[in-house]
Write a protein that holds these residues in place. Structure first.
Motif, short mmCIF file in Angstrom:
data_model
loop_
_atom_site.label_atom_id
_atom_site.label_comp_id
_atom_site.label_asym_id
_atom_site.label_seq_id
_atom_site.Cartn_x
_atom_site.Cartn_y
_atom_site.Cartn_z
N GLY A 114 26.23 46.14 18.95
CA GLY A 114 26.13 44.67 18.94
C GLY A 114 26.58 44.03 17.92
N ASN A 115 27.32 44.48 16.84
CA ASN A 115 27.95 43.80 15.85
C ASN A 115 29.11 43.20 16.44
OD1 ASN A 115 26.33 45.15 13.78
ND2 ASN A 115 27.85 46.54 13.35
N VAL A 116 29.48 41.94 15.51
CA VAL A 116 30.09 40.61 16.04
C VAL A 116 31.37 40.56 15.15
CG1 VAL A 116 30.19 38.34 16.29
CG2 VAL A 116 28.22 39.74 17.02
N ILE A 117 32.63 40.16 15.83
CA ILE A 117 33.73 39.88 15.17
C ILE A 117 34.19 38.42 15.77
CG2 ILE A 117 35.36 40.95 16.92
CD1 ILE A 117 37.41 41.63 14.62
N PHE A 118 34.68 37.53 14.97
CA PHE A 118 35.39 36.31 15.15
C PHE A 118 36.76 36.11 14.77
CE2 PHE A 118 36.30 32.14 14.17
CZ PHE A 118 36.36 31.43 15.40
N ILE A 119 37.50 35.61 15.72
CA ILE A 119 38.91 35.62 15.64
C ILE A 119 39.43 34.21 15.79
CG2 ILE A 119 41.28 36.74 15.98
CD1 ILE A 119 39.92 39.20 17.04
N PRO A 120 40.05 33.37 14.93
CA PRO A 120 40.15 32.01 15.06
C PRO A 120 41.35 31.95 16.09
CG PRO A 120 40.70 32.74 12.78
CD PRO A 120 39.96 33.91 13.71
N SER A 162 25.94 30.28 18.37
CA SER A 162 26.84 31.85 18.64
C SER A 162 26.49 32.66 17.28
CB SER A 162 28.30 31.19 18.66
OG SER A 162 28.42 30.58 17.24
N SER A 163 26.58 33.99 17.70
CA SER A 163 26.49 35.18 16.74
C SER A 163 27.58 34.94 15.66
CB SER A 163 26.54 36.27 17.35
OG SER A 163 25.71 36.37 18.56
N ALA A 164 26.95 35.06 14.43
CA ALA A 164 27.62 35.07 13.11
C ALA A 164 28.45 36.50 12.94
CB ALA A 164 26.77 34.87 11.96
N GLN A 165 29.53 36.12 12.37
CA GLN A 165 30.35 37.41 12.08
C GLN A 165 29.87 38.65 11.28
OE1 GLN A 165 34.31 38.46 11.95
NE2 GLN A 165 32.93 40.16 11.52
N THR A 166 29.58 39.83 11.91
CA THR A 166 28.84 40.80 10.83
C THR A 166 29.76 41.42 9.82
OG1 THR A 166 27.82 41.45 13.22
CG2 THR A 166 27.91 43.08 11.17
N VAL A 167 29.12 41.54 8.61
CA VAL A 167 29.78 42.17 7.53
C VAL A 167 29.17 43.67 7.34
CG1 VAL A 167 30.33 42.34 5.09
CG2 VAL A 167 30.49 40.22 6.56
N LYS A 198 30.08 28.44 14.82
CA LYS A 198 29.01 27.96 13.66
C LYS A 198 29.11 26.66 13.13
CE LYS A 198 26.61 30.83 12.95
NZ LYS A 198 25.44 31.13 13.92
N GLY A 199 29.61 25.45 13.87
CA GLY A 199 29.69 24.22 13.61
C GLY A 199 30.90 23.86 12.59
N SER A 200 31.81 24.94 12.41
CA SER A 200 33.08 24.64 11.70
C SER A 200 34.02 23.79 12.13
CB SER A 200 33.39 25.89 11.31
OG SER A 200 34.14 26.68 12.48
N GLY A 201 33.91 23.69 13.31
CA GLY A 201 34.91 22.64 14.39
C GLY A 201 36.30 23.59 14.43
N LEU A 202 36.16 24.79 14.27
CA LEU A 202 37.36 25.66 14.69
C LEU A 202 36.96 26.69 15.85
CD1 LEU A 202 38.20 26.95 11.34
CD2 LEU A 202 39.27 25.46 12.53
N SER A 203 37.90 26.63 16.68
CA SER A 203 37.75 27.64 18.02
C SER A 203 38.32 29.07 17.66
CB SER A 203 38.52 27.07 19.15
OG SER A 203 39.75 26.72 18.93
N GLY A 204 37.78 29.83 18.80
CA GLY A 204 38.50 31.24 18.84
C GLY A 204 37.40 31.96 19.62
N ARG A 205 37.78 33.27 19.48
CA ARG A 205 37.25 34.44 20.51
C ARG A 205 36.02 35.19 19.57
NH1 ARG A 205 37.17 35.16 26.08
NH2 ARG A 205 38.69 33.77 26.90
N ILE A 206 34.91 35.41 20.25
CA ILE A 206 33.91 36.26 19.61
C ILE A 206 33.84 37.37 20.38
CG2 ILE A 206 31.42 36.43 19.11
CD1 ILE A 206 31.38 33.39 18.75
N GLY A 207 33.57 38.45 19.68
CA GLY A 207 33.59 39.74 20.28
C GLY A 207 32.46 40.57 19.96
N THR A 208 31.66 40.91 20.97
CA THR A 208 30.33 41.52 20.54
C THR A 208 30.33 43.03 21.08
OG1 THR A 208 28.94 39.37 20.87
CG2 THR A 208 27.97 41.34 20.87
N SER A 209 30.19 44.07 20.05
CA SER A 209 30.20 45.34 20.48
C SER A 209 29.48 45.69 21.58
CB SER A 209 30.10 46.10 19.10
OG SER A 209 29.78 47.50 19.53
N LYS A 210 30.06 46.49 22.36
CA LYS A 210 29.17 47.04 23.41
C LYS A 210 28.31 48.26 22.91
CE LYS A 210 32.74 45.98 27.08
NZ LYS A 210 33.47 46.54 28.06
N THR A 211 28.57 48.92 22.02
CA THR A 211 28.00 49.95 21.21
C THR A 211 26.86 49.84 20.36
OG1 THR A 211 29.85 51.25 21.36
CG2 THR A 211 28.20 51.98 20.12
#
Length: 224
Positions: free
Chosen positions: A158-164, A18-23, A143-156
């Protein structure tokens, strides 16, 4: 109470690929991601009370700025022990203290108080922009953390946000941890002065609802 309806989104199970959180940058020592949203709003990369994307962070009753052990009307800052005795953010009824406030004051915003004046809790309009501006998937093991959540990938861009999926707090109980995410907006429910709007998601859906202000929920801050 359901207030904002988005199309049901099929769950996609991601994994180690899965895509990593963008900074994209930093304000006041806190990272944000620029998702190319029309308003220019940028979203924090972790929850208030956390230091990285996979941290659950702290839980706040709506319009409170400190976490606590017990989340009830009896312990709620803006009432006198019951929801019928609210003292702030009152839009209806015969209460002489009706103030018609619909949005958090800075002094009652957990994001602003804890992270600085540049940061704040998003409005429902801003949060809806986030939902509409990204494609959303569920990740059961981010990312193998054992934690679940939602990944949002920007339609504009392609940057990524992860929300646990941090769950929420009701009284002294932790509910739905790893199964649901519950994130406050700064917006009161105009139709129910006892409630405020929040983002709710699970493996099947991501949507907006409103719930009792006294419950403890996560805060994901925004900045411009």
């Amino acid at each position: 109470m359901k207030k904002f309806v988005l199309p049901l989104m099929a769950a996609t199970i991601c994994g180690l690929n899965s895509s990593a959180q963008t900074v994209s940058g930093q304000v006041g020592n806190h990272n944000y991601v620029d998702l190319g949203l029309p308003s220019g709003t940028k979203w924090a990369t972790c929850n208030i009370g956390g230091s990285k994307p996979t941290d659950d962070g702290d839980y706040f009753a709506w319009a409170e700025t400190e976490p606590k052990k017990n989340y009830t009307w009896y312990t709620y800052k803006w009432c006198k022990g019951t929801k019928a005795s609210k003292t702030k953010y009152i839009t209806m009824g015969f209460n002489t203290e009706v103030d018609h406030k619909l949005t958090l004051d800075e002094t009652d915003d957990a994001a602003t108080v804890n992270w600085g004046k540049e940061w704040r809790t998003p409005t429902v309009k801003e949060a809806d922009e986030l939902l509409q501006g990204c494609n959303w998937t569920w990740d059961a093991d981010y990312k193998g953390s054992g934690l679940s959540g939602r990944i949002g990938t920007s339609k504009t861009n392609g940057n990524v946000i992860f929300i646990p999926a941090s769950g929420y707090r009701d009284s002294t109980d932790a509910i739905g941890v790893s199964d649901i995410g519950c994130y406050w907006s700064s917006s009161l429910d105009e139709d129910d002065t006892n409630a405020a709007h929040y983002l709710d998601f699970n493996i099947d859906d991501i949507d907006w609802f409103s719930s009792n202000r006294s419950t403890g929920r996560s805060v994901r801050a925004v900045v411009k």
